[in-house]
Design an enzyme around this catalytic site. Sequence first.
Site, PDB file in Angstrom:
ATOM      1  CD1 TRP A  28     -13.751   3.320 -29.867  1.00  0.00           C
ATOM      2  CD2 TRP A  28     -13.707   5.056 -31.270  1.00  0.00           C
ATOM      3  NE1 TRP A  28     -12.450   3.470 -30.272  1.00  0.00           N
ATOM      4  CE2 TRP A  28     -12.400   4.535 -31.130  1.00  0.00           C
ATOM      5  CE3 TRP A  28     -13.913   6.161 -32.095  1.00  0.00           C
ATOM      6  CZ2 TRP A  28     -11.299   5.079 -31.794  1.00  0.00           C
ATOM      7  CZ3 TRP A  28     -12.822   6.700 -32.753  1.00  0.00           C
ATOM      8  CH2 TRP A  28     -11.539   6.171 -32.601  1.00  0.00           C
ATOM      9  CG  ASP A  31      -6.286  -1.325 -32.049  1.00  0.00           C
ATOM     10  OD1 ASP A  31      -6.666  -0.352 -32.715  1.00  0.00           O
ATOM     11  OD2 ASP A  31      -5.261  -1.315 -31.359  1.00  0.00           O
ATOM     12  CD  GLN A  47      -8.773  -1.840 -27.228  1.00  0.00           C
ATOM     13  OE1 GLN A  47      -8.385  -0.836 -26.666  1.00  0.00           O
ATOM     14  NE2 GLN A  47      -8.941  -2.987 -26.581  1.00  0.00           N
ATOM     15  CB  SER A  90      -4.812  -3.881 -28.620  1.00  0.00           C
ATOM     16  OG  SER A  90      -5.741  -2.961 -29.146  1.00  0.00           O
ATOM     17  NE  ARG A 156      -0.076   1.299 -27.391  1.00  0.00           N
ATOM     18  CZ  ARG A 156       0.547   2.451 -27.230  1.00  0.00           C
ATOM     19  NH1 ARG A 156       1.044   2.769 -26.053  1.00  0.00           N
ATOM     20  NH2 ARG A 156       0.679   3.292 -28.246  1.00  0.00           N
ATOM     21  CG  ASP A 157      -0.844  -2.853 -28.652  1.00  0.00           C
ATOM     22  OD1 ASP A 157      -1.703  -2.600 -27.794  1.00  0.00           O
ATOM     23  OD2 ASP A 157      -0.410  -2.002 -29.442  1.00  0.00           O
ATOM     24  CD  GLU A 210      -0.563   2.069 -31.403  1.00  0.00           C
ATOM     25  OE1 GLU A 210      -1.062   2.320 -30.295  1.00  0.00           O
ATOM     26  OE2 GLU A 210      -1.067   2.438 -32.484  1.00  0.00           O
ATOM     27  CD1 TRP A 297      -4.279   5.431 -34.226  1.00  0.00           C
ATOM     28  CD2 TRP A 297      -6.005   6.489 -33.274  1.00  0.00           C
ATOM     29  NE1 TRP A 297      -4.831   4.569 -33.302  1.00  0.00           N
ATOM     30  CE2 TRP A 297      -5.892   5.195 -32.706  1.00  0.00           C
ATOM     31  CE3 TRP A 297      -7.027   7.322 -32.837  1.00  0.00           C
ATOM     32  CZ2 TRP A 297      -6.758   4.726 -31.726  1.00  0.00           C
ATOM     33  CZ3 TRP A 297      -7.900   6.866 -31.855  1.00  0.00           C
ATOM     34  CH2 TRP A 297      -7.759   5.589 -31.305  1.00  0.00           C
TER      35      TRP A 297
END
Length: 476
Positions: A28, A31, A47, A90, A156-157, A210, A297
């Site tokens: 899998w 990002d 990722q 990420s 995040r990110d 994000e 998603w």
Amino acid sequence: MQNLVSPTLLSQNTSWDPHFHFYKLGHWINDPNGLFYLNGKYHLFFQLNPDATVWGNMHWGAAESIDLITWKHKPMALYAEPEGLGYIFSGGAVVDINNTSGFGIDDIPPVIATFTQQSVQEEQVQSIAFSVDGGDNFTMFEQNPVIANPGLKDFRDPKVVWFDGQDEQYWVKAVVAGQCVHFYKSTDLKKWTKLSEFGENIGAHGGVWECPDLFPLRCHKTGLERWVLLISINPGGPNGGSATQYFIGNFDGVEFTSQDKETRWLDHGTDCYAGITWDNTPNILEERLYTAWMSNWNYANDTPDDRWRGAMTLPRKIKLSKSNGSYCLLTPAFPDFDACGTQEVQFESGHSLPQAYKLALNVSPKEAETNIVWTNEKDEVFSISINLADKKITVDRSQAGFSEKGFNSTLSIPIVFNTNDTIHLEVYADTCSFECFFNDGEQCITTLVFPSLPFSGLDISEHVNNVIIKNLEALA
């Protein structure tokens, strides 16, 4: 309709493995992370779940390329720390040319990876790692995290850019926080001070924000510089689930202000998400290079090919333009397939389409509607309709094979370009995807499809001209 390719002959290879898109067999991926260019190589981190073809146990995988078409997989770059600060989420990377961080050795500029770590308790913090060998190996900073969680669930990110002001120069980090962005400053990439926030009452807010990316661009028409902010959002996209919006405005070193409150989408399709740009590329002020995760998603864990899940879009340029008195972005495909020895192919009745190719054509502004229709021997259909009378583009994958988890959908977008001019369309078709670029990427639509047999027939409205097909299937 002009039948360019007969659907009667069909390739027997029904694999959905991409030919010219980056993916990782047996794993899998999602990002793109830590993109930078150095010493003639484009570096791609991403990722990665090293254990399965569904999301989980996030690490940073690694790959490199000299042409953004053929990729060499490399060993894992950053490993999850479930007993420590957590899994590696990420972020970005910068080439610290002036060694502001102090990590450089013997005049070798360090590469600094900036990323989120999420603990098993799901607390998100910002960390860094550094490389002194061009990105082959990274060392975790011993004093991580460099930014603690301010009490937010979604924090995040991080993505970093150099701000070159008249009086001050420093690094600026964008971090998403719920449905807004927090900006921070640092002179050494280790100690950070909060500057401002952006996002309240502007843009799309149908889901969590994000993967921010803030950078300057110079307009090729006016010669003026503006700042661009990319924000991915899930859900809340224009055609359901995940998508990427953008803002154009000014950044004064402290605050970002948008030129207007209009919601602008980088790609109107369902499968261009969480994209960021490469650092340190040539001509970076005139154009940035960008790639995104080619999935959504809504169904990312459930696509029918479980030999691999997740791929990257074609790398694209991001250019600043001006249309109808307002700045906008153009995002044409970037790779130079001609340099790889690919050739244009003239098809006649009785020949099948290749499984991977570029289709280029021109649509006359005099015609109210143009239809481009792909078919296979299972009577599955994928189509693009350009309706100039209604100023609407429709992409229909509802009968294109796999129809679960939202794949039985029809995507519709409003036309924003001038319909009095000839429309140039480029379609990059791979085994399970279509990437459509209208007028140098003024509008884009990216969508996944999983037909039970390859599409072998192609019908196009009679008035379409300058039809060119370039075979790209040898790039697998």
